[in-house]
Scaffold this motif. Sequence first.
Motif, short mmCIF file in Angstrom:
data_model
loop_
_atom_site.label_atom_id
_atom_site.label_comp_id
_atom_site.label_asym_id
_atom_site.label_seq_id
_atom_site.Cartn_x
_atom_site.Cartn_y
_atom_site.Cartn_z
N ASP A 164 3.50 -5.66 2.14
CA ASP A 164 2.32 -5.12 2.81
C ASP A 164 2.62 -3.92 3.70
O ASP A 164 2.05 -3.77 4.77
N HIS B 271 0.87 -1.20 0.00
CA HIS B 271 0.00 0.00 0.00
C HIS B 271 0.90 1.23 0.00
O HIS B 271 1.46 1.58 1.05
N GLU C 148 -6.85 -12.85 6.91
CA GLU C 148 -5.61 -12.36 7.51
C GLU C 148 -5.61 -12.51 9.02
O GLU C 148 -4.61 -12.89 9.63
N GLN D 44 0.36 4.03 2.67
CA GLN D 44 0.62 3.72 4.08
C GLN D 44 2.09 3.86 4.45
O GLN D 44 2.48 3.54 5.58
N HIS E 12 -7.69 -8.45 0.06
CA HIS E 12 -7.18 -9.16 1.24
C HIS E 12 -8.05 -10.37 1.53
O HIS E 12 -9.25 -10.35 1.28
N LEU F 2 -5.24 -6.04 13.38
CA LEU F 2 -5.72 -5.50 12.11
C LEU F 2 -6.87 -4.48 12.20
O LEU F 2 -6.72 -3.34 11.75
N ARG G 41 -11.25 -3.28 -1.13
CA ARG G 41 -10.30 -3.35 0.00
C ARG G 41 -10.31 -4.73 0.64
O ARG G 41 -9.28 -5.39 0.74
#
Length: 433
Positions: free
Chosen positions: A316, A74, A229, A77, A226, A88, A198
């Motif tokens: 990530d 990302h 996770e 980020q 995603h 998360l 997302r």
Amino acid sequence: MSIKGFRGELVSLSHDPVEAPYAVRHEADGLLVVEAGHVVARGPYAAVAPRFPGLMVEHLPGLVVPGFIDAHVHYPQLGRIASHGAQLLDWLERHIFPAEKAFADPVHAAAVTEEFLDELLRHGTTSALVFGTVHAASVEAFFAAAEARQLRMICGKVLMDLGPEGLRDTVKEARSESEALIAKWHGRGRLGYAVTPRYALTSTDEQLALAGELLAAYPGVLLHTHLAENTREIAEVAARFTEAVDYLDAYDRFGLVTDRSVFAHGVHLPDRSCARLAETGAGIAVCPSSNFFLGSGMFDFAQAERHGVRLGLGSDIGAGTSLSLLHNGGLAYQAGLPKGYVLDPFRALWLATGGSARLLHIDGEVGMLAEGQEADFVVLDDAATPLMARRTAGASLAERLFALQVLGDDRAVRRTYVLGRCVWDREARHGRA
Ligand code: GUN
Ligand code: ZN
């Protein structure tokens, strides 16, 4: 057309070593011949050099590998890396969503993009599959900068009509903005597009269906999201998608599980999901530093291998703690061990190069440093620190690679080349030659 030779120790993989023996290609004294940004010949120096009399040859001081390919990252980020104190869902609320709101401003997006691309190249990463934000402007900025640097990059506008206030689109906007971005950027030069919901929890059923429609309508476009996770995330997905047999099935019902689908993480997958991934040709971007940092768990390499699931390697960032795919390769090894899986250093190199390339459908162009491919490569220094020098002196190639992965990071990237042009030189401490 300019033609140039690069002489050095060359290492790459032509296949996943768990699928094919003899996957490692290694020339201790190799020659790479590059014309118009492409590899036109490669082999032992003594065999290849006589075919190119008068060739100008540059010496590459170190271990030369294909440019790394980050299969999940990302860019918005970057500035939130190392944000403390939460798993998360809380981490997203506390640290990430506020940071992503700033990307409505194209000037901010352009500035962060430049920093991000500088960092990627400094870490030896020459291609990536990249999340933007919900704002189309964030993706415009990214593609424009990647194009100016002639990088092979894939990006997409994030779809999130159930996102928080200020970070929420509608199905209508998602459609029109994605279509406009695809029309403008997909297949332009070295750029590609990924439809990017997302994750299951931030899109309505209508928006997930739209993502499936876009994927079906635009050949060559990827699906990037995603999957499985974090245990709390998985419980919330199960509570919402009561018809789905598992998390992957929640996507499958909207046509999102195809050979062009890249799912980040897949830390907690039932065997059924792995079988379905393998059957469809969809794959997982394994993100070890992120999984350790957010306490998400450890990827089950043995399970994925049993089912033949395609894998690549992702940083990530900002959940990941390093853009280095060397470092992430070393952490992948450490994630495998508790479940009895011993990741081979050559396979870790495969995941960071050809494996990610195959996952992103760019393996025709990059990832193996093979004849006909684009000349993106990295010169690694296996003696970048005193301890690395001590560990790698007189060691085998496998040991040197393993030391680079366990002890190395951006410090071990001496030079990065894109289309045969040096874009990062550690000694000169500059980018863009
Ligand atoms: N799941 C949904 N959004 C995100 C994100 O930004 N990072 C990670 N690691 N997982 C996610
Ligand atoms: Zn992510």
